[in-house]
Design a protein around this motif. Sequence first.
Motif, PDB file in Angstrom:
ATOM      1  N   ALA A  80       0.809  -1.222   0.000  1.00  0.00           N
ATOM      2  CA  ALA A  80       0.000   0.000   0.000  1.00  0.00           C
ATOM      3  C   ALA A  80       0.843   1.273   0.000  1.00  0.00           C
ATOM      4  O   ALA A  80       0.354   2.334  -0.407  1.00  0.00           O
ATOM      5  CB  ALA A  80      -0.926  -0.004   1.212  1.00  0.00           C
ATOM      6  N   ALA A  81       2.086   1.191   0.454  1.00  0.00           N
ATOM      7  CA  ALA A  81       2.934   2.388   0.524  1.00  0.00           C
ATOM      8  C   ALA A  81       3.284   2.872  -0.876  1.00  0.00           C
ATOM      9  O   ALA A  81       3.591   2.060  -1.753  1.00  0.00           O
ATOM     10  CB  ALA A  81       4.206   2.082   1.301  1.00  0.00           C
ATOM     11  N   PRO A  82       3.274   4.173  -1.102  1.00  0.00           N
ATOM     12  CA  PRO A  82       3.652   4.680  -2.427  1.00  0.00           C
ATOM     13  C   PRO A  82       5.066   4.292  -2.850  1.00  0.00           C
ATOM     14  O   PRO A  82       5.322   4.041  -4.020  1.00  0.00           O
ATOM     15  CB  PRO A  82       3.516   6.199  -2.274  1.00  0.00           C
ATOM     16  CG  PRO A  82       2.513   6.379  -1.185  1.00  0.00           C
ATOM     17  CD  PRO A  82       2.756   5.237  -0.234  1.00  0.00           C
ATOM     18  N   VAL A  83       5.983   4.243  -1.879  1.00  0.00           N
ATOM     19  CA  VAL A  83       7.379   3.908  -2.165  1.00  0.00           C
ATOM     20  C   VAL A  83       7.915   3.057  -1.023  1.00  0.00           C
ATOM     21  O   VAL A  83       7.582   3.297   0.144  1.00  0.00           O
ATOM     22  CB  VAL A  83       8.265   5.173  -2.293  1.00  0.00           C
ATOM     23  CG1 VAL A  83       9.715   4.799  -2.613  1.00  0.00           C
ATOM     24  CG2 VAL A  83       7.718   6.132  -3.332  1.00  0.00           C
ATOM     25  N   THR A  84       8.742   2.084  -1.356  1.00  0.00           N
ATOM     26  CA  THR A  84       9.525   1.377  -0.346  1.00  0.00           C
ATOM     27  C   THR A  84      10.993   1.565  -0.691  1.00  0.00           C
ATOM     28  O   THR A  84      11.424   1.212  -1.796  1.00  0.00           O
ATOM     29  CB  THR A  84       9.186  -0.128  -0.310  1.00  0.00           C
ATOM     30  OG1 THR A  84       7.796  -0.273  -0.015  1.00  0.00           O
ATOM     31  CG2 THR A  84      10.012  -0.835   0.753  1.00  0.00           C
ATOM     32  N   ALA A  85      11.738   2.151   0.224  1.00  0.00           N
ATOM     33  CA  ALA A  85      13.180   2.340   0.027  1.00  0.00           C
ATOM     34  C   ALA A  85      13.914   1.149   0.616  1.00  0.00           C
ATOM     35  O   ALA A  85      13.749   0.841   1.800  1.00  0.00           O
ATOM     36  CB  ALA A  85      13.646   3.633   0.688  1.00  0.00           C
ATOM     37  N   ILE A  86      14.676   0.469  -0.222  1.00  0.00           N
ATOM     38  CA  ILE A  86      15.582  -0.556   0.282  1.00  0.00           C
ATOM     39  C   ILE A  86      16.860   0.167   0.689  1.00  0.00           C
ATOM     40  O   ILE A  86      17.595   0.670  -0.169  1.00  0.00           O
ATOM     41  CB  ILE A  86      15.888  -1.634  -0.771  1.00  0.00           C
ATOM     42  CG1 ILE A  86      14.614  -2.298  -1.282  1.00  0.00           C
ATOM     43  CG2 ILE A  86      16.851  -2.678  -0.192  1.00  0.00           C
ATOM     44  CD1 ILE A  86      14.839  -3.258  -2.444  1.00  0.00           C
ATOM     45  N   ILE A  87      17.087   0.271   1.978  1.00  0.00           N
ATOM     46  CA  ILE A  87      18.316   0.882   2.477  1.00  0.00           C
ATOM     47  C   ILE A  87      19.376  -0.220   2.495  1.00  0.00           C
ATOM     48  O   ILE A  87      19.268  -1.192   3.234  1.00  0.00           O
ATOM     49  CB  ILE A  87      18.124   1.481   3.884  1.00  0.00           C
ATOM     50  CG1 ILE A  87      16.970   2.495   3.888  1.00  0.00           C
ATOM     51  CG2 ILE A  87      19.426   2.118   4.380  1.00  0.00           C
ATOM     52  CD1 ILE A  87      17.169   3.702   2.993  1.00  0.00           C
ATOM     53  N   ALA A  88      20.359  -0.058   1.658  1.00  0.00           N
ATOM     54  CA  ALA A  88      21.377  -1.089   1.469  1.00  0.00           C
ATOM     55  C   ALA A  88      22.747  -0.501   1.756  1.00  0.00           C
ATOM     56  O   ALA A  88      22.885   0.691   2.069  1.00  0.00           O
ATOM     57  CB  ALA A  88      21.296  -1.643   0.048  1.00  0.00           C
TER      58      ALA A  88
END
Length: 197
Positions: A80-88
């Motif tokens: 549902a989130a507009p964006v998911t940031a993969i913090i790598a």
Amino acid sequence: MSKVVDDQSLNILFRDAHTHNGWVNSEVSDELLQQVYDLAKMGPTSANMCPMRVVFVKTPAGKEKLKPFLDAGNVSKTMAAPVTAIIAMDTHFFEQLPKLFPQTDAKAWFKDLPENVLEMLALRNSSLQGAYFILAARSLGLDCGPMSGFNNQKVDEAFFAGTTIKSNFLINLGHGDPAKVHPRNPRLSFEEACKVV
């Protein structure tokens, strides 16, 4: 002399901010994501190593690629989130040090260290950068839902195959649904957590 951030800003960054699990349907532009990164990158890291790398997952195809690797409790809120940031993190961060720390040969400090030590250094500093990222996002009007609860190895295979980059944690980004905000859990007091010596 350092300037003091005003109370309203402190409320936005800390006091009134919550981890969000519900989202309103509103787009987050690529330009805003760049602004978030451009603020977050300014925070300090050891020898300016800047190991954080970010993949912004926002397309339907990107979300479907990520979905199988999420723990069950994180699927619906992430979809549902507009964006998911993969913090790598780039465990071979030292390759960038001639550019990032040019005043000396900082690459020589790290390049021959064992992989597990490099990973520990990258984890510590990318976690710091991830925290800066959350504050940057909040300061620019976004809400955040940071989380673990996913299969790091599978995410790495899907998004970072053939690189020295490994996932650290995820942050859902967008505008949180106020109706789905839980009351804030307690925090330790100064006396419980701190000592002045």
